[in-house]
Design a protein around this motif. Sequence first.
Motif, PDB file in Angstrom:
ATOM      1  N   LEU A   1     -26.274  16.706   9.246  1.00  0.00           N
ATOM      2  CA  LEU A   1     -26.725  15.348   9.499  1.00  0.00           C
ATOM      3  C   LEU A   1     -25.822  14.354   8.777  1.00  0.00           C
ATOM      4  O   LEU A   1     -26.262  13.562   7.967  1.00  0.00           O
ATOM      5  N   SER A   2     -24.570  14.413   9.095  1.00  0.00           N
ATOM      6  CA  SER A   2     -23.637  13.453   8.522  1.00  0.00           C
ATOM      7  C   SER A   2     -23.482  12.282   9.488  1.00  0.00           C
ATOM      8  O   SER A   2     -23.924  12.324  10.638  1.00  0.00           O
ATOM      9  N   LEU A   3     -22.852  11.248   9.016  1.00  0.00           N
ATOM     10  CA  LEU A   3     -22.651  10.053   9.840  1.00  0.00           C
ATOM     11  C   LEU A   3     -21.797  10.378  11.053  1.00  0.00           C
ATOM     12  O   LEU A   3     -22.085   9.923  12.165  1.00  0.00           O
ATOM     13  N   TRP A   4     -20.768  11.189  10.876  1.00  0.00           N
ATOM     14  CA  TRP A   4     -19.894  11.547  11.999  1.00  0.00           C
ATOM     15  C   TRP A   4     -20.611  12.422  13.011  1.00  0.00           C
ATOM     16  O   TRP A   4     -20.356  12.336  14.209  1.00  0.00           O
ATOM     17  N   TYR A   5     -21.533  13.226  12.561  1.00  0.00           N
ATOM     18  CA  TYR A   5     -22.310  14.075  13.458  1.00  0.00           C
ATOM     19  C   TYR A   5     -23.212  13.215  14.352  1.00  0.00           C
ATOM     20  O   TYR A   5     -23.320  13.443  15.548  1.00  0.00           O
ATOM     21  N   ILE A   6     -23.822  12.196  13.765  1.00  0.00           N
ATOM     22  CA  ILE A   6     -24.714  11.315  14.523  1.00  0.00           C
ATOM     23  C   ILE A   6     -23.912  10.417  15.455  1.00  0.00           C
ATOM     24  O   ILE A   6     -24.214  10.299  16.645  1.00  0.00           O
ATOM     25  N   LEU A   7     -22.848   9.781  14.922  1.00  0.00           N
ATOM     26  CA  LEU A   7     -22.052   8.867  15.740  1.00  0.00           C
ATOM     27  C   LEU A   7     -21.241   9.593  16.803  1.00  0.00           C
ATOM     28  O   LEU A   7     -20.954   9.019  17.862  1.00  0.00           O
ATOM     29  N   GLY A   8     -20.885  10.810  16.550  1.00  0.00           N
ATOM     30  CA  GLY A   8     -20.106  11.582  17.512  1.00  0.00           C
ATOM     31  C   GLY A   8     -20.943  12.109  18.665  1.00  0.00           C
ATOM     32  O   GLY A   8     -20.409  12.604  19.650  1.00  0.00           O
ATOM     33  N   GLY A   9     -22.261  12.014  18.573  1.00  0.00           N
ATOM     34  CA  GLY A   9     -23.134  12.454  19.656  1.00  0.00           C
ATOM     35  C   GLY A   9     -23.628  13.867  19.489  1.00  0.00           C
ATOM     36  O   GLY A   9     -24.296  14.389  20.381  1.00  0.00           O
ATOM     37  N   GLY A  10     -23.334  14.495  18.385  1.00  0.00           N
ATOM     38  CA  GLY A  10     -23.796  15.860  18.153  1.00  0.00           C
ATOM     39  C   GLY A  10     -25.301  15.955  18.048  1.00  0.00           C
ATOM     40  O   GLY A  10     -25.895  16.971  18.413  1.00  0.00           O
ATOM     41  N   ILE A  11     -25.933  14.889  17.604  1.00  0.00           N
ATOM     42  CA  ILE A  11     -27.386  14.910  17.471  1.00  0.00           C
ATOM     43  C   ILE A  11     -28.062  14.964  18.838  1.00  0.00           C
ATOM     44  O   ILE A  11     -29.184  15.436  18.974  1.00  0.00           O
ATOM     45  N   LEU A  12     -27.376  14.510  19.881  1.00  0.00           N
ATOM     46  CA  LEU A  12     -27.947  14.549  21.225  1.00  0.00           C
ATOM     47  C   LEU A  12     -28.029  15.969  21.773  1.00  0.00           C
ATOM     48  O   LEU A  12     -28.727  16.212  22.750  1.00  0.00           O
TER      49      LEU A  12
END
Length: 117
Positions: free
Chosen positions: A17-28
Amino acid sequence: MEEAKRTKNTGKKERHLSLWYILGGGILKEDFIMRHMRMIIYVVVLIFFFIGNRYTCMQKLREIDRLQQRLRDARFEALSISSELTGHSRQSQIESLIEEQGIDLEGAKTPPYVLYK
């Protein structure tokens, strides 16, 4: 036993749950998001609908306020014109205007009377 732990760990994805993970769309790609995608889309559409509705209501309220102000101004102007007309149509005012203009008119000496058929 170590092999069982390795297969267990490889079966589950590690969450970053890093910023790059969220902004990169991995959370989707997360399982929870994928399972509830319809509900999320539904909620987002409702949010847009409510925001648009509120914006429209605010515009209409501003328009109502503007029209009420114009109505107040028009009523005040009508009242002032009416009082001015009442002041100018008094008999004493008319007599003084006739004298100023130098018109040779006199007021009636006898009161008016009603004719019957």
